[in-house]
Design a protein around this motif. Structure first.
Motif, PDB file in Angstrom:
ATOM      1  N   THR A   1      -1.589   3.751  16.613  1.00  0.00           N
ATOM      2  CA  THR A   1      -1.464   4.719  15.525  1.00  0.00           C
ATOM      3  C   THR A   1      -2.790   5.442  15.294  1.00  0.00           C
ATOM      4  O   THR A   1      -3.808   5.114  15.892  1.00  0.00           O
ATOM      5  N   LYS A   2      -2.761   6.381  14.368  1.00  0.00           N
ATOM      6  CA  LYS A   2      -3.992   6.952  13.846  1.00  0.00           C
ATOM      7  C   LYS A   2      -4.760   5.869  13.089  1.00  0.00           C
ATOM      8  O   LYS A   2      -4.205   4.832  12.715  1.00  0.00           O
ATOM      9  N   ILE A   3      -6.045   6.136  12.818  1.00  0.00           N
ATOM     10  CA  ILE A   3      -6.881   5.178  12.107  1.00  0.00           C
ATOM     11  C   ILE A   3      -6.575   5.216  10.618  1.00  0.00           C
ATOM     12  O   ILE A   3      -6.464   6.283  10.015  1.00  0.00           O
ATOM     13  N   GLY A   4      -6.435   4.046  10.021  1.00  0.00           N
ATOM     14  CA  GLY A   4      -6.145   3.942   8.596  1.00  0.00           C
ATOM     15  C   GLY A   4      -4.956   3.038   8.346  1.00  0.00           C
ATOM     16  O   GLY A   4      -3.937   3.116   9.051  1.00  0.00           O
ATOM     17  N   SER A   5      -5.071   2.158   7.355  1.00  0.00           N
ATOM     18  CA  SER A   5      -3.996   1.203   7.091  1.00  0.00           C
ATOM     19  C   SER A   5      -2.659   1.872   6.749  1.00  0.00           C
ATOM     20  O   SER A   5      -1.610   1.315   7.107  1.00  0.00           O
ATOM     21  N   PRO A   6      -2.610   3.055   6.092  1.00  0.00           N
ATOM     22  CA  PRO A   6      -1.291   3.662   5.873  1.00  0.00           C
ATOM     23  C   PRO A   6      -0.533   3.941   7.171  1.00  0.00           C
ATOM     24  O   PRO A   6       0.696   3.805   7.214  1.00  0.00           O
ATOM     25  N   PHE A   7      -1.243   4.334   8.215  1.00  0.00           N
ATOM     26  CA  PHE A   7      -0.583   4.591   9.497  1.00  0.00           C
ATOM     27  C   PHE A   7      -0.126   3.291  10.161  1.00  0.00           C
ATOM     28  O   PHE A   7       0.938   3.235  10.782  1.00  0.00           O
ATOM     29  N   VAL A   8      -0.944   2.245  10.019  1.00  0.00           N
ATOM     30  CA  VAL A   8      -0.557   0.944  10.561  1.00  0.00           C
ATOM     31  C   VAL A   8       0.688   0.431   9.850  1.00  0.00           C
ATOM     32  O   VAL A   8       1.628  -0.066  10.489  1.00  0.00           O
ATOM     33  N   ILE A   9       0.716   0.555   8.530  1.00  0.00           N
ATOM     34  CA  ILE A   9       1.870   0.100   7.761  1.00  0.00           C
ATOM     35  C   ILE A   9       3.133   0.866   8.148  1.00  0.00           C
ATOM     36  O   ILE A   9       4.211   0.282   8.308  1.00  0.00           O
ATOM     37  N   ALA A  10       3.002   2.176   8.330  1.00  0.00           N
ATOM     38  CA  ALA A  10       4.165   2.965   8.752  1.00  0.00           C
ATOM     39  C   ALA A  10       4.686   2.477  10.102  1.00  0.00           C
ATOM     40  O   ALA A  10       5.904   2.383  10.315  1.00  0.00           O
TER      41      ALA A  10
ATOM     42  N   ALA B   1       2.849  -7.724  13.206  1.00  0.00           N
ATOM     43  CA  ALA B   1       1.555  -7.827  12.543  1.00  0.00           C
ATOM     44  C   ALA B   1       0.755  -6.577  12.853  1.00  0.00           C
ATOM     45  O   ALA B   1       0.975  -5.919  13.885  1.00  0.00           O
ATOM     46  N   GLY B   2      -0.165  -6.249  11.965  1.00  0.00           N
ATOM     47  CA  GLY B   2      -1.015  -5.082  12.182  1.00  0.00           C
ATOM     48  C   GLY B   2      -2.460  -5.425  11.921  1.00  0.00           C
ATOM     49  O   GLY B   2      -2.775  -6.334  11.154  1.00  0.00           O
ATOM     50  N   TYR B   3      -3.348  -4.719  12.590  1.00  0.00           N
ATOM     51  CA  TYR B   3      -4.773  -4.897  12.322  1.00  0.00           C
ATOM     52  C   TYR B   3      -5.515  -3.639  12.729  1.00  0.00           C
ATOM     53  O   TYR B   3      -5.008  -2.802  13.465  1.00  0.00           O
ATOM     54  N   GLU B   4      -6.741  -3.535  12.197  1.00  0.00           N
ATOM     55  CA  GLU B   4      -7.601  -2.401  12.529  1.00  0.00           C
ATOM     56  C   GLU B   4      -8.855  -2.900  13.233  1.00  0.00           C
ATOM     57  O   GLU B   4      -9.163  -4.096  13.225  1.00  0.00           O
ATOM     58  N   ALA B   5      -9.600  -1.963  13.820  1.00  0.00           N
ATOM     59  CA  ALA B   5     -10.824  -2.343  14.532  1.00  0.00           C
ATOM     60  C   ALA B   5     -11.868  -2.912  13.583  1.00  0.00           C
ATOM     61  O   ALA B   5     -12.779  -3.624  14.013  1.00  0.00           O
ATOM     62  N   ASN B   6     -11.739  -2.626  12.281  1.00  0.00           N
ATOM     63  CA  ASN B   6     -12.650  -3.219  11.304  1.00  0.00           C
ATOM     64  C   ASN B   6     -12.290  -4.655  10.959  1.00  0.00           C
ATOM     65  O   ASN B   6     -12.982  -5.302  10.181  1.00  0.00           O
ATOM     66  N   GLY B   7     -11.195  -5.167  11.519  1.00  0.00           N
ATOM     67  CA  GLY B   7     -10.803  -6.561  11.322  1.00  0.00           C
ATOM     68  C   GLY B   7      -9.783  -6.785  10.235  1.00  0.00           C
ATOM     69  O   GLY B   7      -9.211  -7.876  10.140  1.00  0.00           O
TER      70      GLY B   7
ATOM     71  N   GLU C   1       0.820  -1.214   0.000  1.00  0.00           N
ATOM     72  CA  GLU C   1       0.000   0.000   0.000  1.00  0.00           C
ATOM     73  C   GLU C   1       0.855   1.267   0.000  1.00  0.00           C
ATOM     74  O   GLU C   1       1.960   1.287   0.547  1.00  0.00           O
ATOM     75  N   ILE C   2       0.295   2.318  -0.574  1.00  0.00           N
ATOM     76  CA  ILE C   2       0.971   3.609  -0.515  1.00  0.00           C
ATOM     77  C   ILE C   2       0.876   4.184   0.900  1.00  0.00           C
ATOM     78  O   ILE C   2       0.003   3.814   1.682  1.00  0.00           O
ATOM     79  N   THR C   3       1.785   5.094   1.199  1.00  0.00           N
ATOM     80  CA  THR C   3       1.801   5.777   2.480  1.00  0.00           C
ATOM     81  C   THR C   3       1.199   7.174   2.337  1.00  0.00           C
ATOM     82  O   THR C   3       0.885   7.621   1.232  1.00  0.00           O
ATOM     83  N   LYS C   4       1.078   7.864   3.446  1.00  0.00           N
ATOM     84  CA  LYS C   4       0.601   9.247   3.399  1.00  0.00           C
ATOM     85  C   LYS C   4       1.585  10.139   2.640  1.00  0.00           C
ATOM     86  O   LYS C   4       1.180  11.114   1.995  1.00  0.00           O
ATOM     87  N   THR C   5       2.873   9.811   2.697  1.00  0.00           N
ATOM     88  CA  THR C   5       3.871  10.546   1.916  1.00  0.00           C
ATOM     89  C   THR C   5       3.613  10.364   0.426  1.00  0.00           C
ATOM     90  O   THR C   5       3.698  11.312  -0.370  1.00  0.00           O
ATOM     91  N   ASP C   6       3.270   9.128   0.026  1.00  0.00           N
ATOM     92  CA  ASP C   6       2.946   8.863  -1.376  1.00  0.00           C
ATOM     93  C   ASP C   6       1.692   9.627  -1.799  1.00  0.00           C
ATOM     94  O   ASP C   6       1.619  10.139  -2.921  1.00  0.00           O
ATOM     95  N   GLU C   7       0.700   9.682  -0.910  1.00  0.00           N
ATOM     96  CA  GLU C   7      -0.516  10.446  -1.220  1.00  0.00           C
ATOM     97  C   GLU C   7      -0.175  11.897  -1.539  1.00  0.00           C
ATOM     98  O   GLU C   7      -0.687  12.479  -2.508  1.00  0.00           O
ATOM     99  N   ALA C   8       0.678  12.489  -0.718  1.00  0.00           N
ATOM    100  CA  ALA C   8       1.073  13.886  -0.944  1.00  0.00           C
ATOM    101  C   ALA C   8       1.787  14.038  -2.284  1.00  0.00           C
ATOM    102  O   ALA C   8       1.577  15.027  -3.008  1.00  0.00           O
TER     103      ALA C   8
END
Length: 456
Positions: free
Chosen positions: A284-293, A303-309, A112-119
């Motif tokens: 982290t903040k919510i969102g897979s880019p933050f989890v990946i970072a 390993a990483g996961y979000e509240a959405n599973g 996945e892209i990161t927030k830096t990539d988004e910018a």
């Protein structure tokens, strides 16, 4: 609202996602980010997705980038295939949001892209088409995703289990059925729809919960599974029809893989710390880019996961039948299979497996059609310290606050209330945590009523 990046990709109204805009974002992505050997494209089952996917393909080929069309496939399957080929990917999906909206998820050859990539993508908008030509081909992204789990867990991992599959309009529905059957389960397909149904695994309506419980009773199921529209968020119900929160699936799956470090957003329940199963938990903040970072910074058996599973495997894990390679994107199939396989192997029901986890439970829902400026005004009032008007009607008082993402209020009772405006839809989300599912649900219901009164 004009299309913009949220917690996971670009989202907007279908009417705003014109061929010109899609072409602009595709060219910007190809210019700003490494694409490796080419571009893989996938899509969900929304009526608007084929046309948007075609616009992505036209724009990429005109930039001289070879395109591989994978058709209608789950997001993690597309990402897995693209990464194996050393290519970038774009998934056309609006995930769990209504059918009048859609979007793009961008993947580098490594994930996945990161927030830096988004910018960087935003900075590259406005480029003129190159006017080149490149080939278009097709590839099977579905089979490798299914076989990944059959090879790792083995063909008997779910033997003897009778599992319901709520198909609705999930692009993953046929592949989930094939995977579960390949792992030995008997699968009963339920509720298939040819019209797109937005399914948010964090905010399942009461009528859908009742339907799931009825299916479990009627058909004598050991569990029921489903996913959101693009197949990167799991939904799992136990034999009684009770939904298992995504963060519980995450902490169980991380332990099943042998992870030492867990990265998860602040919205996940605190049971992962209380379990004592991990050497380190990073929030982290919510969102897979933050989890990946966070995962990249931690390294090792992470390993990483979000509240959405949605679950991200950051290292090669040895499962019952073979190795499971890393997959650095949000996936739904692993956090469905791992808890079910663990319950069967231990001779327990799924509800008994869940009951053994620390007694911390979350609930989440959202108020829809709340304009962003309205949400921002409410958050500003609360952040100025006006908590009493919110907490007093709930019989609660403030102990501490966390502003990592939105406003997370730790209460004197030990419970949690977390408010957060959506990053890509006119919604205000509310998360709660308490010592039982019933108490978390009650706090959520009362909290939503108080919020409605404040917004009226």
């Amino acid at each position: 609202m004009a299309p913009k990046f949220g917690t996971s990709g670009l989202r907007g109204l279908v009417s705003d996602l014109t061929s010109e805009l899609i072409g602009d974002y595709t060219r910007a992505f190809l210019a700003a980010c490494p694409v490796g050997r080419g571009l893989y494209i996938g899509r969900d089952l929304r009526a608007s997705s084929p046309e948007i996917a075609a616009a992505v393909a036209r724009a990429a080929r005109a930039e001289g980038v070879a395109v591989t069309d994978c058709g209608a496939v789950p997001t993690p399957a597309l990402a897995l295939a693209a990464m194996a080929a050393g290519s970038a990917a774009i998934m056309v999906t609006g995930s769990h949001i209504p059918a009048d909206r859609n979007g793009l998820k961008f993947y580098l050859p490594g994930g996945e892209i990161t927030k830096t990539d988004e910018a960087a993508i935003l900075s590259a908008l406005g480029r003129a088409p190159a006017g080149l030509s490149a080939p278009l081909s097709q590839a099977d992204a579905a089979t490798p995703w299914v076989q990944r789990y059959i090879r790792a867990f083995g063909p008997e991992a779910l033997s003897g289990l009778r599992i319901g599959l709520w198909e609705h309009s999930a692009v993953s529905r046929d592949l989930i059925a094939g995977a579960l059957e390949g792992l030995g389960a008997e699968v009963l397909r339920l509720g298939r729809s040819e019209t797109f149904i937005p399914v948010d695994t964090e905010a399942v309506p009461a009528e859908i919960r009742a339907r799931i419980a009825a299916w479990c009773r009627e058909h004598g199921l050991d569990a029921l599974v489903s996913t959101d529209g693009d197949g990167d968020r799991p939904l799992l119900a136990d034999e009684r029809g009770a939904l298992v929160p995504g963060d519980l699936l995450g902490q169980i799956t991380a332990r099943a893989l042998g992870a030492e470090v867990v990265v998860t957003p602040v919205s996940s329940n605190s049971g992962v710390e209380r379990s004592g199963a991990f050497s380190r938990v990073i929030r982290t903040k919510i969102g897979s880019p933050f989890v990946i970072a966070g995962m990249e910074a931690a390294g090792g058996r992470v390993a990483g996961y979000e509240a959405n599973g949605g679950f991200l495997a950051g290292f090669e894990a040895q499962m019952a039948a073979g190795a499971l390679a890393p997959l650095w994107t949000r996936d739904s199939l692993l956090p469905l299979v791992a808890p079910l396989a663990l319950a069967r192997a231990s001779g327990r029901s799924l509800s008994a497996l869940i009951a053994a986890e620390p007694a911390r439970f979350t609930a989440a829902d959202r108020l829809e059609e709340i304009a962003p400026e309205t949400s921002r005004a409410l958050m500003a009032r609360l952040e100025d310290g006006h908590f009493t008007a919110l907490l007093s009607p709930l019989g609660e008082s403030l102990s501490a606050q966390d502003r990592t993402d939105g406003l997370r209020l730790h209460l004197a009772s030990g419970r949690v209330i977390h408010l957060r405006p959506s990053g890509n839809a006119p919604e205000l989300r509310l998360y709660t945590e308490a010592e039982s599912p019933e108490q978390a649900g009650d706090l959520l219901a009362r909290g939503l009523e108080v919020l409605k009164a404040h917004l009226a």
